[in-house]
Design an enzyme around this catalytic site. Structure first.
Site, mmCIF file in Angstrom:
data_model
loop_
_atom_site.group_PDB
_atom_site.id
_atom_site.type_symbol
_atom_site.label_atom_id
_atom_site.label_comp_id
_atom_site.label_asym_id
_atom_site.label_seq_id
_atom_site.Cartn_x
_atom_site.Cartn_y
_atom_site.Cartn_z
ATOM 1 N N ALA A 98 0.815 -1.246 0.013
ATOM 2 C CA ALA A 98 0.097 0.041 0.094
ATOM 3 C C ALA A 98 1.014 1.339 0.051
ATOM 4 C CB ALA A 98 -0.955 -0.045 1.193
ATOM 5 N N HIS A 105 -5.239 -18.328 10.022
ATOM 6 C CA HIS A 105 -4.955 -19.208 8.535
ATOM 7 C C HIS A 105 -4.899 -20.636 8.844
ATOM 8 C CE1 HIS A 105 -3.020 -20.557 4.974
ATOM 9 N NE2 HIS A 105 -3.472 -19.125 4.506
ATOM 10 N N SER A 118 1.566 -21.603 2.099
ATOM 11 C CA SER A 118 0.525 -21.065 1.073
ATOM 12 C C SER A 118 -0.613 -21.967 1.170
ATOM 13 C CB SER A 118 1.091 -21.085 -0.126
ATOM 14 O OG SER A 118 -0.121 -20.434 -1.033
ATOM 15 N N ARG A 176 -11.005 -19.871 4.269
ATOM 16 C CA ARG A 176 -10.069 -19.873 5.447
ATOM 17 C C ARG A 176 -10.675 -19.979 6.836
ATOM 18 N NH1 ARG A 176 -5.575 -15.321 3.620
ATOM 19 N NH2 ARG A 176 -4.807 -16.726 1.902
ATOM 20 N N HIS A 193 -3.018 -14.515 11.442
ATOM 21 C CA HIS A 193 -2.465 -14.280 9.966
ATOM 22 C C HIS A 193 -2.864 -12.937 9.261
ATOM 23 C CE1 HIS A 193 -1.120 -14.971 5.898
ATOM 24 N NE2 HIS A 193 -2.327 -14.991 5.219
ATOM 25 N N GLU A 240 -3.651 -3.230 4.763
ATOM 26 C CA GLU A 240 -4.302 -3.836 5.902
ATOM 27 C C GLU A 240 -4.419 -2.859 7.148
ATOM 28 O OE1 GLU A 240 -1.887 -7.462 6.746
ATOM 29 O OE2 GLU A 240 -2.956 -7.825 8.687
ATOM 30 N N LEU A 270 -3.221 -8.543 -1.117
ATOM 31 C CA LEU A 270 -2.338 -7.867 -2.049
ATOM 32 C C LEU A 270 -2.986 -7.075 -3.027
ATOM 33 C CD1 LEU A 270 0.087 -10.880 -3.007
ATOM 34 C CD2 LEU A 270 0.119 -9.205 -1.248
HETATM 35 C C1 FAD Z 1 3.094 -15.187 5.232
HETATM 36 C C2 FAD Z 1 1.968 -14.262 4.431
HETATM 37 C C3 FAD Z 1 1.512 -14.698 3.324
HETATM 38 C C4 FAD Z 1 0.632 -13.961 2.630
HETATM 39 N N1 FAD Z 1 0.100 -14.350 1.542
HETATM 40 C C5 FAD Z 1 -0.956 -13.391 0.872
HETATM 41 C C6 FAD Z 1 -0.992 -13.940 -0.285
HETATM 42 O O1 FAD Z 1 -0.395 -14.784 -0.971
HETATM 43 N N2 FAD Z 1 -2.138 -13.239 -1.144
HETATM 44 C C7 FAD Z 1 -2.701 -11.930 -0.362
HETATM 45 O O2 FAD Z 1 -3.259 -11.152 -0.959
HETATM 46 N N3 FAD Z 1 -2.272 -11.561 0.827
HETATM 47 C C8 FAD Z 1 -1.385 -12.449 1.404
HETATM 48 N N4 FAD Z 1 -0.945 -12.073 2.794
HETATM 49 C C9 FAD Z 1 -1.197 -10.922 3.449
HETATM 50 C C10 FAD Z 1 -0.654 -9.523 2.825
HETATM 51 O O3 FAD Z 1 0.847 -10.101 2.658
HETATM 52 C C11 FAD Z 1 -0.893 -8.294 3.504
HETATM 53 O O4 FAD Z 1 -1.844 -8.212 4.383
HETATM 54 C C12 FAD Z 1 -0.245 -7.192 2.755
HETATM 55 O O5 FAD Z 1 1.120 -7.519 2.296
HETATM 56 C C13 FAD Z 1 -0.432 -6.015 3.647
HETATM 57 O O6 FAD Z 1 0.503 -4.879 3.007
HETATM 58 P P1 FAD Z 1 0.495 -3.503 3.491
HETATM 59 O O7 FAD Z 1 1.223 -2.656 2.609
HETATM 60 O O8 FAD Z 1 -0.823 -3.027 4.322
HETATM 61 O O9 FAD Z 1 1.342 -3.413 5.064
HETATM 62 P P2 FAD Z 1 2.695 -4.112 5.242
HETATM 63 O O10 FAD Z 1 3.415 -4.873 4.095
HETATM 64 O O11 FAD Z 1 2.655 -4.860 6.415
HETATM 65 O O12 FAD Z 1 3.689 -3.018 5.402
HETATM 66 C C14 FAD Z 1 3.724 -2.136 6.666
HETATM 67 C C15 FAD Z 1 4.793 -0.965 6.457
HETATM 68 O O13 FAD Z 1 4.778 -0.188 7.535
HETATM 69 C C16 FAD Z 1 5.816 0.153 8.129
HETATM 70 N N5 FAD Z 1 5.611 0.600 9.396
HETATM 71 C C17 FAD Z 1 4.825 0.182 10.325
HETATM 72 N N6 FAD Z 1 4.650 0.618 11.703
HETATM 73 C C18 FAD Z 1 5.448 1.655 11.218
HETATM 74 C C19 FAD Z 1 5.621 2.805 12.109
HETATM 75 N N7 FAD Z 1 5.132 3.220 13.139
HETATM 76 N N8 FAD Z 1 6.445 3.786 11.490
HETATM 77 C C20 FAD Z 1 6.899 3.605 10.184
HETATM 78 N N9 FAD Z 1 6.675 2.647 9.551
HETATM 79 C C21 FAD Z 1 5.922 1.655 9.970
HETATM 80 C C22 FAD Z 1 6.734 -1.033 8.144
HETATM 81 O O14 FAD Z 1 8.044 -0.805 7.776
HETATM 82 C C23 FAD Z 1 6.237 -1.406 6.538
HETATM 83 O O15 FAD Z 1 7.060 -0.715 5.713
HETATM 84 C C24 FAD Z 1 0.252 -12.913 3.441
HETATM 85 C C25 FAD Z 1 0.510 -12.529 4.857
HETATM 86 C C26 FAD Z 1 1.519 -13.322 5.179
HETATM 87 C C27 FAD Z 1 1.872 -12.938 6.660
#
Ligand code: FAD
Ligand code: SF4
Ligand code: FES
Lengths: 248, 639
Positions: free
Chosen positions: B44, B266, B284, B330, B401, B425, B441
């Site tokens: 995001a 999960h 997965s 799930r 998860h 998320e 994703l």
């Molecule tokens: C093992 C695993 C497998 C998955 N597989 C899938 C899949 O196959 N398909 C699917 O659709 N989804 C999947 N998911 C879910 C998905 O990966 C996540 O929900 C999604 O990537 C979240 O993205 P995001 O950008 O919201 O946050 P994140 O990727 O969690 O990024 C958070 C960011 O915020 C930063 N951050 C956090 N707190 C602070 C702070 N206080 N100050 C500054 N920076 C901060 C972190 O450094 C990071 O850069 C999976 C999740 C897991 C755990």
């Protein structure tokens, strides 16, 4: 399940300005199912209870994909197991009474922050120099308008799996970043989408690599041996070939 | 507190187009003068930062990790959904919308979910153009796989590393903008507080994690992309640094927190092996395409799984849900696994595991075919457990998860604090009470590439934003309050480590606010959380100091925030007197043990207002009623 006693020699360094040294620790009750980093967690819990400073080390995913961890274990980046990042290493690899030496990856381009934590932002600057395809959000054509032969796509994928850990740099006698840089160049240059910027990208990234203070590649291939995802040194050959094509 | 979802009027399929046409624009010259802060560089954050910068805004980006490329999104394995209908199996935007809203057990907004399905196709286009190497067919066109909760094949994948490849695509797009000079990246900087001036989000307070220094940043809008809060449970599949601090502190500044009790467990993770365990590894869900889930029929089965004959194997998903079988969503799969283990049929040393067996798939397709599909996952399993999944069934168990709950946002992804947007998320937006596989994703990238860049622009164009200086007293107050929390933690000098407290909190949450919940359990969880929180503030041992790199101090303030959020999760779970999606209340089940939803009383988004913490969490519940104009609410059935 038998528990082991492990002797650790860990590099301790307060910050970049203060010289560091090895400290010895004896750790009892290590289970074979523990991961290597969990073993260090236990060490830290003990240190905290003794009123001492815990060992700082980088990690995030603990499943070999984020590239945060990259410590050098008994002289080898990521430890003894082939194609395995330090966080995926398990204590069953070791025996009761073993001594394990843990130090940060050492390279002029990776200054030490504290203990095992180093600054790898040079890698981001190499990507920034040209490790992308310039396509603005919303400007992309329909995905299937760009067919890519399955082999080409698989090959690009293999290069694209680099996790940016810096293990290759730590392993290289010259502290070269050729495997990291080559992997990104080979990934993008092998795809049809990557062609328009091919020359520009290659030159910019290779030049940036030199600017950051990484050494030259002398074909030791130590990098490939330690790479946790098995990036092939064929990427370095591809980078060289494309670089030469680009500057002539 | 006023919660207006601001859903545009008109037919479902036209809402987003119409809204975009109505959005106010800024001229390119003007955009340059406006600064936007993006916190987080997961899918995001990285996609939002890149897109806003391309539009011309000045963007400042923050991440707690040492490189934006390492965000937790990197670990996503299975894939990303889109309604391309490349398989010609009848998929469409409507069907993806319908599956997602049904999968979420009708606890999300129709308009948001429809838009998600609508923009899903552009994400695939964008990623392919960036060079993301998706799986392809022999002819060179894109391939798809199936995922739980859907009867069409719409999941795009890059072997078992889809998150990595999509994140690197977004990261590279963002680094291109760093190169352009419009994005400034702050690595190893943690957001500690949100700064409000005249009721609007106008900046943040951060801590430079290397030097330990605290800093102030001002902006015209703040986009929070800080991920989910699954780590409240201590053990989860989330990356170790994933945390709730940024979101929780925004909540304490007035942002409503929505549906906190909706946590996805999960079904296919590697079981816990010991007390030292620091995280759980996901296998997965795509494995359920070919693996068959079973437990022995007899409680005191002692035989090796391979020696157990067919008639003594209980393929409980296939028996209970013949039409979806092993591909049920799930929540259903996790709950069923818990039920068979509660009945004493679980396997392994702890009895807290079920088998996921590839024997029949290997027989049918050959080992090579299975290896080509899942090779890296099998290797990962073997590396962790020392067992060979080609030769004996995997042992799996559910694990925390994903969190569907998060900060409340309207259709524009803006929280109730003007100027505070929340994407990925971290918001509660699209998944209702349960998220379908491969849709996080999709949501993260849809928010970042295709929604927030428009809606932030609209906000900036619409609202009067006088210049603010970081000398403003609101900045000083927020900085001071962040520092005080750290000083207070360091001053305790107690006997128990942060990890010990976190592990105990996690156990309360897993036992009582986990896969199934009951009134008594939740009431006692609330008491236990409060008592443990009090003990934390009296007895925590945080090593070292605040003025240098100190990971255990970071953990300490994150755990301090979990202690408050945990109570809110339990309060919400207690309030929701129904079962829906991942939220299963023992009291509300059908005779067959299926979730019993109560649409009459609970078809709402719960959104909490923070009032204070004084021994207990003081909070006020607001309800956003969900209106369903286009779909009919049905009891989900995967039979
Ligand atoms: C093992 C695993 C497998 C998955 N597989 C899938 C899949 O196959 N398909 C699917 O659709 N989804 C999947 N998911 C879910 C998905 O990966 C996540 O929900 C999604 O990537 C979240 O993205 P995001 O950008 O919201 O946050 P994140 O990727 O969690 O990024 C958070 C960011 O915020 C930063 N951050 C956090 N707190 C602070 C702070 N206080 N100050 C500054 N920076 C901060 C972190 O450094 C990071 O850069 C999976 C999740 C897991 C755990
Ligand atoms: S090439 Fe290998 S060792 Fe080098 S950074 Fe990439 S993954 Fe790490
Ligand atoms: S911690 Fe992520 S690769 Fe090791």
């Amino acid at each position: 399940m038998s528990l082991m006693t492990i002797n650790l020699k860990v590099w301790r360094q307060k910050n970049a300005e203060t010289p560091g040294k090895f400290e010895d620790y004896k750790l009892d009750g290590v289970s074979e199912h523990m991961s290597f980093l969990e073993m260090l967690d236990v060490l830290n819990e003990n240190l905290i209870k003794e009123g001492k400073d815990p060992v700082e080390f980088d990690y995030d995913c603990r499943e070999g994909i984020c590239g945060s961890c990259n410590m050098v274990i008994n002289g080898r980046a990521h430890g003894p197991k082939h194609k395995t990042a330090a966080c995926q290493l398990h204590m069953r690899t070791y025996n009761d009474g073993d001594t394990i030496v843990i130090e940060p990856p050492r390279a002029a381009a990776f200054p030490i922050i504290k203990d095992l934590v180093v600054d790898r932002s040079a890698f981001d600057r190499i990507i920034e120099a040209g490790g992308y395809i310039s396509v603005k959000t919303g400007a992309a054509p329909e995905a299937n308008l760009i067919p890519v032969p399955q082999d080409t796509s698989n090959e690009a994928f293999d290069y694209a799996t680099c996790i940016g850990c810096g293990g290759c740099v730590a392993a290289c006698p010259n502290s070269s970043a050729a495997l990291f840089t080559g992997a990104k160049i080979a990934h993008l240059n092998s795809l049809p989408q990557g062609q328009p910027e091919r020359d520009k990208r290659t030159v910019a990234m290779v030049d940036q690599m030199a600017k950051e203070g990484f050494g030259d590649c002398s074909n030791y291939a130590e990098c490939e041996a330690v790479c946790p995802v098995g990036i092939s040194i064929s990427s370095i050959a591809a980078m060289r070939r494309d670089y030469i094509k680009a500057i002539f | 507190m006023k919660l207006d979802p601001k859903i545009p009027s008109g037919p479902l399929a036209e809402k987003w187009t119409k809204h975009r046409n109505d959005i106010h624009l800024l001229s390119p010259n003007n955009k340059r003068k406006h600064k936007v802060i993006v916190v987080g560089t997961g899918l995001a954050g990285a996609s939002a930062a890149a897109s806003l910068s391309e539009l011309g805004y000045s963007v400042e980006v923050f991440s707690i990790l040492d490189s934006p490329r390492r965000a937790h999104s990197i670990a996503a394995q299975g894939g990303i959904n889109a309604a391309k209908n490349y398989q010609n199996d009848g998929d469409s935007v409507w069907r993806l919308f319908y599956d997602t809203i049904k999968g979420g057990d009708y606890r999300s907004r129709e308009a948001n979910v429809y838009r998600l399905a609508e923009v899903s196709n552009y994400i695939i286009d964008q990623a392919v153009a960036q060079g993301v190497p998706f799986g392809r067919e022999y002819g060179g066109l894109l391939d798809n796989r199936s995922f739980g909760g859907a009867q069409v094949s719409r999941t795009f994948y890059s072997r078992g590393q889809t998150g990595q490849q999509l994140l690197l695509g977004a990261y590279q797009a963002m680094m291109k903008e760093v190169h352009s000079g419009r994005v400034k990246m702050y690595n190893r900087h943690e957001m500690l507080d949100l700064v409000l001036v005249d009721g609007k989000a106008r900046g943040i307070i951060t801590r430079d994690l290397v030097k330990g220094t605290v800093h102030r940043f001002e902006a015209d809008a703040v986009i929070l992309c800080t991920g989910g809060y699954g780590n409240v449970f201590y053990l989860s599949t989330n990356a170790k640094n994933s945390n709730a601090t940024a979101a929780w502190r925004c909540h304490k500044r007035g942002a409503a927190f929505a549906n906190p009790c909706f946590v996805q467990i999960h079904p296919t993770c590697i079981p816990v092996s010991g007390d030292y365990q620091s995280k759980l590894t996901l296998m997965s869900e795509s494995l359920r395409n070919d693996g068959r889930v079973w437990v022995p029929r007899n409680k005191d089965e002692k035989r090796h799984p391979n020696d157990i004959p067919e008639e003594d194997r209980y393929y409980y998903l296939e028996e209970k849900y013949p039409s979806f079988g092993n591909l049920v969503p799930r929540d259903v799969a996790s709950r069923s696994a818990k039920m068979v283990c509660d009945e004493g049929l679980g396997v392994g040393d702890t009895g807290l595991a079920v088998y996921l067996d590839f024997r029949d798939a290997i027989k049918r397709d050959s080992k090579e075919v299975i290896e080509a599909k899942y090779g890296n996952l099998f290797d990962m399993y073997q590396n962790i457990t020392d067992d060979n999944p080609y030769e004996m069934p995997m042992r799996i168990f559910p694990a925390v998860h994903y969190t569907m709950g998060g900060l409340w946002v309207d259709y524009n992804l803006m929280s109730n604090i003007p100027g505070l947007f929340v994407a990925g998320e971290a918001n509660f937006s699209d998944h209702g009470a349960n998220r379908l596989g491969a849709s996080a994703l999709m949501q993260g990238l849809s928010d970042g590439y295709f929604i927030v860049p428009y809606t932030v622009g609209n906000y900036i164009a619409d609202v009067d934003l006088p210049k603010v200086s970081t000398e403003h007293e609101a900045f000083a107050e927020a900085e001071d309050s962040s520092k005080k929390i750290m000083d207070k933690l360091l001053a305790v000098k107690g006997n128990k480590t942060v990890i010990e407290f976190h592990r105990e909190l996690g156990k309360i949450m897993w036992d009582k606010v986990g896969i199934s919940r009951s009134k008594e359990g939740l009431e006692s969880a609330i008491k236990e959380i409060r008592a443990l929180r009090d003990e934390f503030w009296e007895n925590v041992n945080v090593p070292g100091d605040a003025n240098y790199y100190n990971k255990y101090l970071e953990f300490a303030y994150r755990v301090a925030d979990y202690f408050e959020l945990a109570e809110l999760m339990a309060i919400d779970a207690l309030d929701r007197g129904e079962s829906c999606g991942c939220h299963l209340r023992d009291e509300y089940q059908t005779e067959e043990g299926e979730a019993l939803r109560n649409d009459k009383e609970y078809a709402f988004v719960s959104a909490y207002e923070f009032l204070g913490v004084n021994g207990k969490l003081e909070t006020k519940l607001h309800k956003e009623q969900l209106e369903f104009e286009f779909v009919e609410l049905k009891q989900r059935s995967y039979k």
